[in-house]
Design a protein around this motif. Structure first.
Motif, PDB file in Angstrom:
ATOM      1  N   TRP A  41     -28.149  38.225 -36.767  1.00  0.00           N
ATOM      2  CA  TRP A  41     -28.636  39.293 -37.645  1.00  0.00           C
ATOM      3  C   TRP A  41     -29.603  38.772 -38.685  1.00  0.00           C
ATOM      4  O   TRP A  41     -30.454  39.516 -39.160  1.00  0.00           O
ATOM      5  CB  TRP A  41     -27.457  40.019 -38.295  1.00  0.00           C
ATOM      6  N   ALA A  43     -32.005  36.695 -38.144  1.00  0.00           N
ATOM      7  CA  ALA A  43     -33.325  36.747 -37.506  1.00  0.00           C
ATOM      8  C   ALA A  43     -33.848  38.185 -37.444  1.00  0.00           C
ATOM      9  O   ALA A  43     -35.028  38.438 -37.706  1.00  0.00           O
ATOM     10  CB  ALA A  43     -33.242  36.157 -36.097  1.00  0.00           C
ATOM     11  N   VAL A  44     -32.963  39.124 -37.110  1.00  0.00           N
ATOM     12  CA  VAL A  44     -33.379  40.530 -37.029  1.00  0.00           C
ATOM     13  C   VAL A  44     -33.800  41.041 -38.400  1.00  0.00           C
ATOM     14  O   VAL A  44     -34.819  41.718 -38.538  1.00  0.00           O
ATOM     15  CB  VAL A  44     -32.251  41.402 -36.432  1.00  0.00           C
ATOM     16  N   GLY A  47     -37.265  39.582 -39.377  1.00  0.00           N
ATOM     17  CA  GLY A  47     -38.357  40.273 -38.689  1.00  0.00           C
ATOM     18  C   GLY A  47     -38.565  41.684 -39.202  1.00  0.00           C
ATOM     19  O   GLY A  47     -39.698  42.153 -39.368  1.00  0.00           O
ATOM     20  N   THR A  48     -37.462  42.374 -39.484  1.00  0.00           N
ATOM     21  CA  THR A  48     -37.551  43.717 -40.042  1.00  0.00           C
ATOM     22  C   THR A  48     -38.192  43.697 -41.420  1.00  0.00           C
ATOM     23  O   THR A  48     -38.989  44.585 -41.762  1.00  0.00           O
ATOM     24  CB  THR A  48     -36.151  44.353 -40.125  1.00  0.00           C
ATOM     25  N   ALA A  86     -38.678  37.059 -35.920  1.00  0.00           N
ATOM     26  CA  ALA A  86     -37.316  37.247 -35.401  1.00  0.00           C
ATOM     27  C   ALA A  86     -37.035  36.303 -34.237  1.00  0.00           C
ATOM     28  O   ALA A  86     -35.950  35.731 -34.138  1.00  0.00           O
ATOM     29  CB  ALA A  86     -37.116  38.696 -34.964  1.00  0.00           C
ATOM     30  N   HIS A 100     -33.989  40.107 -29.977  1.00  0.00           N
ATOM     31  CA  HIS A 100     -34.106  40.043 -31.431  1.00  0.00           C
ATOM     32  C   HIS A 100     -35.429  40.651 -31.901  1.00  0.00           C
ATOM     33  O   HIS A 100     -35.465  41.368 -32.908  1.00  0.00           O
ATOM     34  CB  HIS A 100     -33.971  38.603 -31.914  1.00  0.00           C
ATOM     35  N   GLY A 101     -36.519  40.369 -31.192  1.00  0.00           N
ATOM     36  CA  GLY A 101     -37.805  40.971 -31.558  1.00  0.00           C
ATOM     37  C   GLY A 101     -37.797  42.476 -31.368  1.00  0.00           C
ATOM     38  O   GLY A 101     -38.381  43.222 -32.163  1.00  0.00           O
ATOM     39  N   ALA A 104     -35.852  43.964 -34.275  1.00  0.00           N
ATOM     40  CA  ALA A 104     -36.688  43.919 -35.478  1.00  0.00           C
ATOM     41  C   ALA A 104     -37.768  44.995 -35.405  1.00  0.00           C
ATOM     42  O   ALA A 104     -38.086  45.639 -36.412  1.00  0.00           O
ATOM     43  CB  ALA A 104     -37.324  42.538 -35.635  1.00  0.00           C
TER      44      ALA A 104
END
Length: 189
Positions: A41, A43-44, A47-48, A86, A100-101, A104
């Protein structure tokens, strides 16, 4: 976290061991276990945050007319950067990085969709998202159609922006280099 010699990650024994570590009482939800072990999370969220920052700055900062189109192109491509961030923070194979991308892009794209919708409001500053308003106004929609479906057109354009960020996040994450899925993590014996 220790692993017995020769024990492969993802086997039934490994899942049972993770289940006990995740919930020592033995009462656990298998879906929660899968989500907890498969998603990073951090990483998410990173990116978000990149996507949301670009969307909010693009919607709220007024810009001079000569800078709106170039800055809009940068803001519209922010989903690529968010997906890349992400994916770089998420270790694992390309499928994991794409997931993950994609997430995000989903969350950052939702922020971008709200920013695009808000940029259609009369009080919104003429910032980086103003070119979207300009294109919709000059695309040549019949006047009756535009008058009747005014709010729906704004929502449709916002959803297109959301889809753009989702696609960009997944694409950039898939193209980002990372560790292969075959490599086992190193555990202390």
């Amino acid at each position: 976290m220790e692993r017995r010699a020769g024990q492969k990650i993802g086997t039934e024994d490994d899942l049972e061991r993770r289940a006990v570590e995740f919930c020592p009482t033995g009462e656990f939800n298998f879906l929660e276990l899968c989500v907890a072990s498969m998603l990073d999370w951090r990483a998410v969220v990173a990116g978000t945050a990149v996507d949301a920052t670009a969307a909010m700055l693009g919607a709220t900062l007024p810009l001079p007319p000569y800078a709106r189109w170039p800055v809009f192109s940068v803001v519209a491509c922010a989903g690529l950067l968010g997906g890349h961030v992400a994916a770089r923070l998420a270790s694992g194979g390309w499928r994991r990085r794409v997931g993950h991308g994609l997430l995000a892009g989903v969350f950052g794209g939702a922020t971008f969709a709200v920013a695009v919708w808000w940029s259609f409001q009369p009080a919104a500053p003429r910032g980086a998202l103003w070119p979207v308003n300009y294109v919709v106004a000059t695309v040549g929609l019949p006047t009756e159609f535009a008058a009747r479906y005014d709010a729906a057109i704004g929502v449709a354009v916002a959803l297109l922006g959301w889809g753009l960020f989702v696609a960009e996040g997944a694409l950039a994450a898939g193209a980002t280099a990372g560790a292969s899925v075959e490599s086992d993590p190193v555990y202390r014996e």
